[in-house]
Scaffold this motif. Structure first.
Motif, PDB file in Angstrom:
ATOM      1  N   GLU A 259     -17.093 -47.310  34.787  1.00  0.00           N
ATOM      2  CA  GLU A 259     -18.363 -47.831  35.301  1.00  0.00           C
ATOM      3  C   GLU A 259     -18.298 -48.024  36.819  1.00  0.00           C
ATOM      4  O   GLU A 259     -19.260 -47.730  37.541  1.00  0.00           O
ATOM      5  N   LEU A 260     -17.151 -48.523  37.285  1.00  0.00           N
ATOM      6  CA  LEU A 260     -17.019 -48.762  38.718  1.00  0.00           C
ATOM      7  C   LEU A 260     -16.949 -47.448  39.493  1.00  0.00           C
ATOM      8  O   LEU A 260     -17.535 -47.319  40.576  1.00  0.00           O
ATOM      9  N   VAL A 261     -16.268 -46.461  38.946  1.00  0.00           N
ATOM     10  CA  VAL A 261     -16.212 -45.148  39.593  1.00  0.00           C
ATOM     11  C   VAL A 261     -17.614 -44.553  39.682  1.00  0.00           C
ATOM     12  O   VAL A 261     -18.016 -44.011  40.721  1.00  0.00           O
ATOM     13  N   GLU A 262     -18.376 -44.667  38.614  1.00  0.00           N
ATOM     14  CA  GLU A 262     -19.742 -44.117  38.629  1.00  0.00           C
ATOM     15  C   GLU A 262     -20.627 -44.867  39.614  1.00  0.00           C
ATOM     16  O   GLU A 262     -21.475 -44.265  40.277  1.00  0.00           O
ATOM     17  N   ALA A 263     -20.424 -46.185  39.729  1.00  0.00           N
ATOM     18  CA  ALA A 263     -21.194 -46.949  40.709  1.00  0.00           C
ATOM     19  C   ALA A 263     -20.864 -46.481  42.127  1.00  0.00           C
ATOM     20  O   ALA A 263     -21.757 -46.384  42.985  1.00  0.00           O
TER      21      ALA A 263
ATOM     22  N   HIS B  29     -11.364 -35.051  37.977  1.00  0.00           N
ATOM     23  CA  HIS B  29     -10.494 -35.399  36.852  1.00  0.00           C
ATOM     24  C   HIS B  29     -10.908 -36.698  36.161  1.00  0.00           C
ATOM     25  O   HIS B  29     -10.281 -37.098  35.187  1.00  0.00           O
ATOM     26  N   ARG B  30     -11.957 -37.350  36.671  1.00  0.00           N
ATOM     27  CA  ARG B  30     -12.400 -38.612  36.077  1.00  0.00           C
ATOM     28  C   ARG B  30     -13.784 -38.533  35.441  1.00  0.00           C
ATOM     29  O   ARG B  30     -14.060 -39.217  34.458  1.00  0.00           O
ATOM     30  N   LEU B  31     -14.666 -37.710  36.018  1.00  0.00           N
ATOM     31  CA  LEU B  31     -16.042 -37.645  35.527  1.00  0.00           C
ATOM     32  C   LEU B  31     -16.378 -36.212  35.110  1.00  0.00           C
ATOM     33  O   LEU B  31     -16.109 -35.260  35.851  1.00  0.00           O
ATOM     34  N   ASP B  32     -16.990 -36.073  33.944  1.00  0.00           N
ATOM     35  CA  ASP B  32     -17.380 -34.759  33.452  1.00  0.00           C
ATOM     36  C   ASP B  32     -18.560 -34.209  34.246  1.00  0.00           C
ATOM     37  O   ASP B  32     -19.335 -34.963  34.852  1.00  0.00           O
ATOM     38  N   ALA B  33     -18.712 -32.894  34.189  1.00  0.00           N
ATOM     39  CA  ALA B  33     -19.779 -32.230  34.945  1.00  0.00           C
ATOM     40  C   ALA B  33     -21.163 -32.609  34.460  1.00  0.00           C
ATOM     41  O   ALA B  33     -22.144 -32.441  35.192  1.00  0.00           O
ATOM     42  N   ASP B  34     -21.290 -33.122  33.213  1.00  0.00           N
ATOM     43  CA  ASP B  34     -22.613 -33.454  32.696  1.00  0.00           C
ATOM     44  C   ASP B  34     -22.996 -34.910  32.934  1.00  0.00           C
ATOM     45  O   ASP B  34     -24.025 -35.366  32.438  1.00  0.00           O
TER      46      ASP B  34
END
Length: 713
Positions: free
Chosen positions: A440-444, A478-483
């Motif tokens: 969640e923090l990476v996406e933020a 390497h942490r978040l998918d392309a979708d």
């Protein structure tokens, strides 16, 4: 001695034998043990520089200070730990003792005990008697007065170096720092506050220039690679002399596996940033375990000093700064900063001042006041941050950056302060990955980067927007998918930037990939899918496939109308796209739709809203294509004036509006005006987009044709 009494003496022991009662009194006299340094005539440095690089101006001033008949001078060499202050003092010491005819005296001033012992050793060197020294040590006479009495009576001029005087109160409280007509005093310190050094000349030291930094590596490891290879490593190490010395020492002492500079650089780039600090410190073997010689520990000396002075908040502020990058950070970001009870907002000012005074960060004046902190320092501090704070700190960092960003950045001239913030959004994303933060923090953090990408794009800084988005995707692959929606939106922005840079085929390929992912993961009617349709339509239209572009635009209009309504701003944007692209026999029918759209934009959003201005410009273009020049001309002139006012003369949309106006002038036979406007567009596009951009070449071709037609008219 008979068989009934036997004994043996060891060391200083004594044996006594008596047949009757005796009283024995024994007195032992011991010479006092020396508690001072082994030498004050030699610099106590961990590793002397092979060659002192750069510092030419500073060395010229300091050499002049040790020439004959020069005295009563104090020079304070201050700067970040590891920036080479002691190396400069060492070089001056060597010059003074070998060429300037001075006695050289070197004292470690890092703590009160070392300073006192070293200065009394100076007094002893200059002739103080054992009794005088004993009285000074026991507190029976003022120690500093004794030292300076003998310095003032010296039979030779001298240079006194007080090294590592990071706590100036030690010098002040004991009266240790004085001047003498016979000598020059050099102080090395991290303490930059001028109030500590009245009457002294302050010389600030920072990182080395690129070429000189590369030479430091080559001095230590000449066989490890070329000067350019060394420059690449130096850049990666932030050109900090301590880091360069450690890296060069590491490369010079390899036994089993011999690394080149290229190997070292590759290793720094591929290992986690925290491991890079450990790699750098491996070069400290010969320097021992002194904290000043270790990247991972040297900054803690300054932070400990700040804590002892009642500023523990400085540590927490530095940890917050470690969330961002080493680029200049506008101080406005720190307004309202707060980290629970560790850093109350009302203590941020004093904490920042403490960091500046101890050279842990520097204040940069200019159009926007900033602080700048060295990257190696930030990595080292980030590495030591407790795991309990590795969630909170990035959250605070994101909030502080986001608070300065407009929710929907308007098109217009670049806001320099906002541009300065963009690298810190990327630095914050990098730090969340370093700390293995939650998904969640990476996406933020990615969302924060995305907002900066959008902002840069609307400033028309397409190259920076493209680089920022590409870097974010590379970091998170390497942490978040392309979708993930945030990743797809970044990819959309990459496609848009590539389009604006004139690479239409590449933009089409990128947008088509994103559209396919959106349709597969989100569905055909999702708003992100519809956004991809609109984005894809632009390069397809530029490549001459109008019907395919119109199909995508109509799909977006229908989808947004269904989901958001016909008057929603996103729907109005999509409808305006139709006005710009459509052509053919049904233009007059679309003109009336365009008039209705412009009226609706004015009613819903206002006359000066960017969507209204875009709709008016697209309507003017539609009217020109429909041959309705009398209506197109005033609307185009209005658009040029409006965009100049809102965005500036060189903004791409302003240039597009002026290009349209030039075409209308040409089509109405006003070639002088057409040429005048086309020349402005050609010059502007050359400056902004470059001479080889398709849109620059296009206006140059129109300008050539207008001049030819004007000559024939």
């Amino acid at each position: 001695m008979n068989r009934h009494n036997g004994a043996r003496a060891d060391g200083q022991g004594r044996i006594y034998q008596a047949s009757g009662d005796q009283h024995i009194a024994e007195h032992h006299h011991h010479a006092p043990e020396w508690a001072g340094p082994d030498s004050v005539r030699r610099p106590a440095v961990g590793r002397a520089p092979v060659v002192l690089r750069d510092r030419v101006g500073e060395m010229d001033r300091l050499r002049a200070a040790v020439e004959s008949d020069v005295g009563n001078r104090v020079y304070v060499l201050h700067g970040l730990g590891g920036c080479g202050k002691t190396a400069v003092a060492y070089a001056l010491f060597q010059y003074a003792t070998t060429q300037a005819g001075r006695i050289g005296l070197w004292v470690n001033a890092s703590d009160s005990a070392s300073l006192r012992a070293g200065m009394l050793a100076v007094a002893a060197d200059q002739g103080a008697t054992d009794g005088e020294l004993m009285g000074a040590r026991s507190g029976l006479r003022p120690a500093a007065d004794l030292v300076w009495h003998y310095l003032d009576q010296s039979d030779q001029p001298w240079l006194l170096v007080l090294d590592n005087a990071d706590d100036p109160s030690i010098l002040r409280d004991g009266g240790w720092l004085r001047t003498s007509p016979l000598g020059t005093v050099i102080v090395t310190t991290r303490q930059a506050a001028s109030h500590w050094w009245p009457g002294a000349e302050l010389l600030q030291f920072g990182v080395l220039p690129r070429n000189e930094a590369a030479q430091v590596l080559r001095d230590l490891a000449p066989e490890a690679g070329s000067l350019e290879d060394a420059a690449e490593v130096a850049d990666r190490l932030g050109r900090l002399p301590l880091a360069l010395t450690l890296a060069g020492g590491f490369l010079a002492r390899q036994v089993i596996t011999t690394w080149t500079l290229v190997d070292y650089y590759r290793r720094l780039e591929t290992i986690p940033r925290f491991d890079a600090i450990e790699l750098i410190d491996q070069g400290a073997t010969l320097a021992g375990n002194d904290s000043r010689h270790l990247i991972a520990r040297t900054w803690q000396l300054s932070l400990d000093s700040l804590s002892s002075q009642g500023l523990p908040e400085a540590t927490h502020l530095l940890r917050l700064l470690a969330c961002w990058s080493s680029d200049p950070l506008p101080v406005s970001v720190l307004s309202g900063a707060e980290i629970d009870n560790d850093l109350p907002s009302f203590r941020v000012e004093s904490a920042l001042r403490g960091l500046i005074d101890h050279s842990l960060t520097e204040l940069i004046s200019g159009e926007v006041r900033c602080v700048r902190t060295h990257g190696v320092l930030l990595d080292s501090v980030a590495r030591a941050i407790p795991s309990s704070q590795r969630q909170l700190l990035p959250e605070v960092g994101i909030q502080l950056l986001a608070a300065l960003l407009p929710e929907a950045p308007e098109r217009g001239p670049q806001d320099f302060r906002m541009t300065l913030l963009a690298p810190h959004a990327l630095g914050l994303l990098r730090r969340t990955l370093d700390w293995e933060s939650s998904q969640e923090l990476v996406e933020a953090a990615v969302e924060c980067v995305l907002r900066f990408v959008v902002m840069l794009h609307r400033f028309s800084d397409y190259t920076s927007a493209l680089a920022l988005a590409n870097d974010a995707i590379a970091l998170t692959k390497h942490r978040l998918d392309a979708d993930r929606p945030s990743i797809m939106r970044l990819r959309q922005r990459i496609g848009r930037s590539v389009y604006r840079l004139g690479r239409f085929e590449e933009s089409e390929a990128l947008h088509r990939q994103v559209l396919n992912v959106c349709e597969r993961s989100l569905g055909p009617d999702d708003l992100d899918t519809l956004e991809s349709c609109l984005a894809l339509s632009r390069p397809i239209w530029q490549l001459g496939r109008e019907s395919e572009a119109l199909s995508l635009i109509r799909r977006a209009v229908a989808g947004r109308t269904k989901s958001l309504g016909s008057s929603h701003p996103l729907t109005l944007i999509a409808r305006a796209y139709l006005l710009e692209v459509i052509s053919g026999h049904d233009l007059n029918e679309v003109v009336s739709e365009g008039e209705a759209l412009v009226a609706q934009c004015r009613r819903v959003l206002g006359d000066q809203h960017s969507i209204t201005l875009a709709a008016e410009l697209d309507q003017a273009s539609l009217l020109r294509r429909a041959g309705q020049m009398a209506d197109a001309l005033p609307l185009a002139e209005k658009s040029v004036a409006a965009y100049e006012r809102h965005c500036g003369v060189d903004y791409p949309i302003t240039l597009a509006a002026r290009s349209l106006l030039s075409r209308i002038y040409a089509q109405t036979g006003q070639y002088v005006r057409a040429i005048e406007q086309a020349e402005l567009v050609a010059a502007g596009r050359t400056r902004v987009l470059g001479p080889a951009h398709p849109w620059t070449l296009d206006i140059q071709e129109h300008l050539r044709r207008y001049r030819l037609e004007h000559g024939n008219s």
